[in-house]
Design a protein around this motif. Sequence first.
Motif, PDB file in Angstrom:
ATOM      1  N   THR A 188      -8.269  11.083   1.349  1.00  0.00           N
ATOM      2  CA  THR A 188      -8.145   9.694   1.625  1.00  0.00           C
ATOM      3  C   THR A 188      -9.027   8.682   0.739  1.00  0.00           C
ATOM      4  OG1 THR A 188      -7.983  10.037   4.045  1.00  0.00           O
ATOM      5  CG2 THR A 188      -8.691   8.019   3.486  1.00  0.00           C
ATOM      6  N   ALA A 242      -7.468   6.150  -1.914  1.00  0.00           N
ATOM      7  CA  ALA A 242      -7.866   4.627  -1.825  1.00  0.00           C
ATOM      8  C   ALA A 242      -8.694   4.371  -3.266  1.00  0.00           C
ATOM      9  CB  ALA A 242      -8.826   4.640  -0.887  1.00  0.00           C
ATOM     10  N   GLU A 298       0.879  -1.063   0.128  1.00  0.00           N
ATOM     11  CA  GLU A 298       0.063  -0.010  -0.084  1.00  0.00           C
ATOM     12  C   GLU A 298       0.765   1.245  -0.062  1.00  0.00           C
ATOM     13  OE1 GLU A 298      -3.152   1.503   3.157  1.00  0.00           O
ATOM     14  OE2 GLU A 298      -3.790  -0.056   2.121  1.00  0.00           O
ATOM     15  N   ASP A 323       0.833   4.104  -2.983  1.00  0.00           N
ATOM     16  CA  ASP A 323       0.673   5.357  -2.596  1.00  0.00           C
ATOM     17  C   ASP A 323       1.862   6.514  -3.196  1.00  0.00           C
ATOM     18  OD1 ASP A 323      -1.467   4.691  -1.352  1.00  0.00           O
ATOM     19  OD2 ASP A 323      -0.818   5.287   0.774  1.00  0.00           O
ATOM     20  N   ARG A 367      -5.572   3.759  -5.804  1.00  0.00           N
ATOM     21  CA  ARG A 367      -4.709   2.834  -5.325  1.00  0.00           C
ATOM     22  C   ARG A 367      -5.505   1.377  -5.936  1.00  0.00           C
ATOM     23  NH1 ARG A 367      -5.691   2.575  -0.003  1.00  0.00           N
ATOM     24  NH2 ARG A 367      -4.220   4.494   0.477  1.00  0.00           N
ATOM     25  N   SER A 368      -6.967   1.624  -5.842  1.00  0.00           N
ATOM     26  CA  SER A 368      -7.453   0.262  -6.096  1.00  0.00           C
ATOM     27  C   SER A 368      -7.521   0.400  -7.821  1.00  0.00           C
ATOM     28  CB  SER A 368      -9.050   0.495  -5.760  1.00  0.00           C
ATOM     29  OG  SER A 368      -9.948  -0.497  -6.376  1.00  0.00           O
TER      30      SER A 368
END
Length: 93
Positions: A42, A46, A7, A11, A49-50
Motif C-alpha cells: 500500500t 501510494a 486512482e 494503479d 501513484r503520487s
Amino acid sequence: MSEPLSEEQLDAYIRARLSLAGFDLSKLPEQPDPATGVPTRTQALASLRSFVASTPAALSSWSPPAKSPEYAQQESAPLIYPSIAEAWGGEDR
C-alpha cells in the motif's frame, strides 16, 4: 487539457509498468516491518501513484532513440549504469 487519471487508472498503469520491468508488487509485505523498513504494498503504490501523477508527460512518455521500427515499439526506463547493459547486450542501445 485532458482530465487527470483516476486512482484506479493510475494503479493499473503503475502495475503494468512494474510488470514490464519485471517487478512483482505482490512480493512486498502487507504489514510494515520496522526492523527492515521495507515499504508495504500500500505504501509503495501510494508513493508511486503520487510520483506518476506529478510527473510531466514529457518525462513519463520518454523512450530511447530507436535504430529500427521494431525497437521503437519498445519503451524502457533510463538505466543507472548503461555501460553494463551495453556490455551484456553486445550492442549499442
